[in-house]
Design an enzyme around this catalytic site. Structure first.
Site, PDB file in Angstrom:
ATOM      1  N   ALA A 132       0.845  -1.201   0.000  1.00  9.58           N
ATOM      2  CA  ALA A 132       0.000   0.000   0.000  1.00  9.58           C
ATOM      3  C   ALA A 132       0.872   1.239   0.000  1.00  9.58           C
ATOM      4  CB  ALA A 132      -0.927   0.006   1.215  1.00  9.58           C
ATOM      5  N   ASP A 133       0.304   2.322  -0.499  1.00  6.92           N
ATOM      6  CA  ASP A 133       0.970   3.618  -0.451  1.00  6.92           C
ATOM      7  C   ASP A 133      -0.076   4.683  -0.178  1.00  6.92           C
ATOM      8  OD1 ASP A 133       3.452   5.208  -0.808  1.00  6.92           O
ATOM      9  OD2 ASP A 133       2.294   6.142  -2.422  1.00  6.92           O
TER      10      ASP A 133
END
Length: 280
Positions: A132-133
């Site tokens: 995830a970012d």
């Protein structure tokens, strides 16, 4: 910070009727045990879903060192998570635009960790890799990540206050190795979640400085944490709360369920009926 794994329940959760009763009500209703409280029940059992059941006992890799993301995955029953942070530089050009920037970064992270861990002879290949970012997008469209220093941190929070409203965008990428030889050898699903956050315009410079001095927001995109003392800066949000924390849980579960679908269903997209080609 090491995050302890939650204990599995030692007994079934209480019934809805029991759960509505206060401890005092239990004390009064217990025959011959007045004044003695029953021990509190353990945590509820994990979600009984096919995709999650298939992953229990398998190697689940989180391509992030964030304890917050690990804690969120534990909420859906993925408590045994192997932490393998991505070494991707996260230096893509902001000219990509916020959506493409965050999506390509999360995708690069999952690919980076997958390539390393798929050949891990010690721990074995992962059953699934999750990356995830999270970025902050200011009201005027600027992409904000973690503050570089204290001065940058203060300026960032003042800007978010003065602009009043900004967006939190988190891209999630989930990848599963395939047993078949179908190229590229894995199944990957992605999603970008967006939440609007509105700062309180009345927060003072003194409050911002006091918050910055706590160092709570140093490691967080936008320089604040909604789940910690940074909540004092926020008037309200519109959208997913856990997206602001760092992992939109509802969307992540959907991605997990999608990539865990049986391979024969996924391979249907690659099948071409020769009779249809002849008719054309």
């Amino acid at each position: 910070m090491d995050v302890k794994e939650p204990l599995l329940p030692s007994e079934p959760p209480p019934s809805y009727e029991d759960a509505r009763k206060s401890p005092l009500a239990h004390n009064r209703s217990a025959s011959g045990t007045a004044g003695i409280r029953r021990p509190p029940p353990g945590p509820p059992p994990p979600l009984n879903l096919p995709a999650l059941n298939d992953l229990r006992g398998s190697r689940v890799v989180l391509a992030s060192a964030s304890p917050r993301r690990r804690q969120l995955l534990a909420q859906i029953g993925l408590t045994k998570v192997d932490i393998c942070p991505s070494k991707f530089a996260e230096n893509l050009d902001h000219s990509l635009g916020a959506l493409n920037y965050v999506l390509e970064t999360a995708s690069a992270k999952v690919h980076d960790v997958y390539k390393i861990e798929i050949n891990n002879t010690e721990r074995g290949e992962p059953a699934i890799v999750i990356a995830a970012d999270t970025i902050i997008v200011s009201h005027d469209g600027r992409i904000l990540e973690k503050p570089r220093n204290e001065a940058d941190h203060i300026a960032m929070l003042k800007m978010l206050r003065d602009q009043r409203e900004h967006k939190v965008m988190t891209a999630v990428a989930v990848m599963r190795p395939l047993e078949s030889a179908v190229d590229p050898g894995y199944n990957m699903e992605t999603h970008v979640e967006e939440t609007t956050v509105k700062f309180d315009p009345a927060i003072s410079d003194e409050l911002i400085l006091a918050y910055v001095k706590t160092r709570d927001g140093n490691d967080k995109a936008g320089g604040y944490g909604i789940q910690t003392a940074g909540s004092i800066l926020i008037e309200r949000i519109e959208g997913s709360y856990d997206n602001v924390v760092g992992l939109p849980l509802r969307a992540t579960l959907k991605l997990i369920e999608k990539v865990m679908e049986p391979e024969e269903e996924e391979e249907g997209d690659f099948f071409v009926d020769s009779r249809e080609e002849e008719e054309e």
